[in-house]
Write an enzyme that holds these catalytic residues in place. Structure first.
Site, PDB file in Angstrom:
ATOM      1  N   CYS A  32       0.804  -1.208   0.000  1.00  0.00           N
ATOM      2  CA  CYS A  32       0.000   0.000   0.000  1.00  0.00           C
ATOM      3  C   CYS A  32       0.840   1.262   0.000  1.00  0.00           C
ATOM      4  O   CYS A  32       2.058   1.219   0.065  1.00  0.00           O
ATOM      5  CB  CYS A  32      -0.837   0.033   1.271  1.00  0.00           C
ATOM      6  SG  CYS A  32      -1.765  -1.468   1.522  1.00  0.00           S
ATOM      7  N   GLY A  78      -1.473   1.397  -4.818  1.00  0.00           N
ATOM      8  CA  GLY A  78      -2.704   0.685  -4.474  1.00  0.00           C
ATOM      9  C   GLY A  78      -3.885   1.279  -5.179  1.00  0.00           C
ATOM     10  O   GLY A  78      -4.103   2.486  -5.126  1.00  0.00           O
TER      11      GLY A  78
END
Ligand code: AMP
Length: 495
Positions: A19, A45
């Site tokens: 992420c 992400g």
């Protein structure tokens, strides 16, 4: 938990938190900086995005999709605040649910906590069980919820945030770059091995932390200060930051895949510009695997810089022989193999006049299943390429990542089923060359001891049940004849 063919008990369907994170504290509203910062980190992400800000209490919104799809103008007005954090999330298949989107917010008797996490906690299940026994309820399957509950538990027990931040990390084994809000204060933590990136910068009347330095280059008025140190905890203030260090070993374990594939080429990670590392990888490939050819063709976008490097050394021209449809989603995460194959076809097309009758050196960053590169070789051949020599800017990936990159099970990797010459056959390349470990290490400009190579060597920098801990071994052990190009030659007319 059941094991399958040598897979550790951690390679289950838990989401892998691969992420991007951001956090900001200032004396005037910072919401639009967080929003644009997240858009800059979108490559980290695409599944979900979220913001949590503080103004007379914590306010947050999370949603599935790209940052600009999740937040409307009205949301950004509602989320006004002088401090906040944000997250973009990219997970594995099967767990794309809103519940797992971040920031995760927890209410405690001490106040409100919000967390944005990049990484993966290897002992999350153990901590989850322990906390469940103490009566904490879990709403999601995410490691990040385990972190937030653990921290909440520690804050409630000690009543002292700074002490809690130091002590709760003692329990975490794995990769964690964290942005945290505890009431209106913003903190950032980087794990003691500095596995995932995290850096700090400043704007007018505000301080910011972000996964990648590109945020500070691109957001108007900001300036990059430095990477967070291994095990560093910082508290952001509008006019500076306060820093403490967790105990940390005398080496790091930066993830090599950030430079190889994941990070943006214009980011500097731990003092090494990603673009430069990739160009150097391409140069190394040209030294290790020269071949008589006419042109170098990058796989867009992931092989571009490496192709430049290959061209510098070989003297061949780089030709944009492949064009990418930017609006097709990533094929890597599609659950069905057939969909992934169609996805590659929709995503890429060849420029016939550029490749027809040419001997092509095709450069890409990595091979996981082999689906993508096989299709691309096919596309070039259909367009009339006479020979296709594939050069890959990474070693064969054979082992799962437990530390934040979405590569889960051993049976996913083509390099576990086939030798390099067999892979060359499968992808129908005239030759195939994977970068050597020595080449990779020299391109990253970090010592081997400071890099996590778990997915290449099967040895990890932290204890993972069922897997080997890293031992120092000579580089030569990973650059043997298995990485030599296939000598085989195919006539293009045969396909
Ligand atoms: P494949 O060999 O078809 O599984 O796909 C490999 C390609 O997907 C590589 O060339 C990368 O560009 C990209 N890739 C590699 N690892 C990942 C990952 N963990 N998540 C998303 N894309 C990836």
């Amino acid at each position: 938990m059941a094991r399958d063919q040598g897979t550790s008990e951690f390679s289950d369907l838990r989401p892998k938190e691969k992420c991007g994170i951001i956090g900001c504290a200032g004396t005037s509203p910072i919401t639009s900086d967080l929003y644009y910062g997240l858009r800059i980190l979108q490559h980290r992400g695409q599944e979900s995005a979220g913001l949590a800000v503080y103004e007379d209490g914590l306010k947050s919104k999370r949603g599935m999709g790209l940052v600009h799809e999740v937040f409307t103008k009205e949301d950004l007005v509602d989320l006004r605040g002088n401090s906040g954090i944000g997250h973009v999330r990219y997970s594995t298949t099967g767990s794309s649910v809103l519940d797992n989107a971040q920031p995760i917010v927890a209410k405690t008797s001490y106040g409100e906590i919000a967390l944005a996490h990049n990484g993966d906690i290897a002992n999350a299940n153990e901590i989850r069980e322990e906390l469940s026994k103490k009566g904490w309820a879990f709403m999601t399957t995410s490691d990040s919820e385990v972190i937030v509950r653990l921290l909440a538990n520690e804050i409630v027990n000690t009543g002292d945030v700074k002490r809690a931040l130091r002590e709760f990390t003692n329990r975490l084994v794995g990769a964690y770059s964290l942005a945290l809000m505890i009431n209106d204060s913003v903190y950032a933590i980087r794990d003691p091995l500095a596995i995932r990136p995290l850096c700090i910068g400043e704007g007018n009347d505000r301080m910011m932390i972000a996964s990648e330095s590109v945020v500070f280059d691109t957001l108007p008025g900001y300036r990059f200060i430095r990477d967070l140190k291994p095990g560093e905890i910082v508290e952001l203030r509008s006019d500076g930051f306060e820093s403490t260090r967790l105990p940390h070993p005398n080496h790091t374990a930066h993830c090599m895949f950030e430079w190889v594939y994941f990070a943006r080429p214009d980011s500097v990670l731990d003092e090494r510009l990603v673009y430069d590392a990739r160009v150097k990888i391409g140069e190394q490939l040209a030294h290790e695997y020269p071949v008589p050819a006419d042109i170098v063709v990058p796989v867009p976008e992931s092989g571009r810089a490496q192709a430049q490097g290959y061209a510098h050394v070989s003297g061949l021209p780089v030709v944009e022989g492949l064009i990418k449809n930017r609006y097709i989603e990533r094929t890597f995460i599609m659950p069905e193999q057939a969909d992934r194959e169609t996805g590659v076809m929709l995503k890429l097309n060849a420029i016939r006049s550029a490749v027809k009758n040419k001997r092509v050196v095709l450069v890409d960053d990595s091979i996981v299943r082999g689906t993508t590169i096989r299709k691309i070789v096919g596309i070039l051949r259909l367009a009339g390429a006479r020979e296709v020599h594939v050069r890959i800017g990474c070693l064969p990936i054979r082992f799962p990542c437990y530390l934040g990159i979405d590569m889960k099970t051993r049976d996913q990797f083509i390099a576990n089923e086939k030798t390099v010459p067999e892979i060359a056959d499968f992808i129908e390349a005239d030759s195939l060359g994977y970068l050597s470990l020595r080449g990779l290490i020299s391109a990253l400009k970090h010592s081997r001891d400071d890099i996590c190579l778990g997915c290449l060597t099967g040895e990890y920098p932290v204890p993972i049940p069922g897997e080997k801990m890293r031992k120092e071994r000579p580089l030569e052990m990973f650059s043997d004849s298995a990485t030599k190009p296939s000598a085989r030659k195919k006539a293009s007319s045969s396909r």
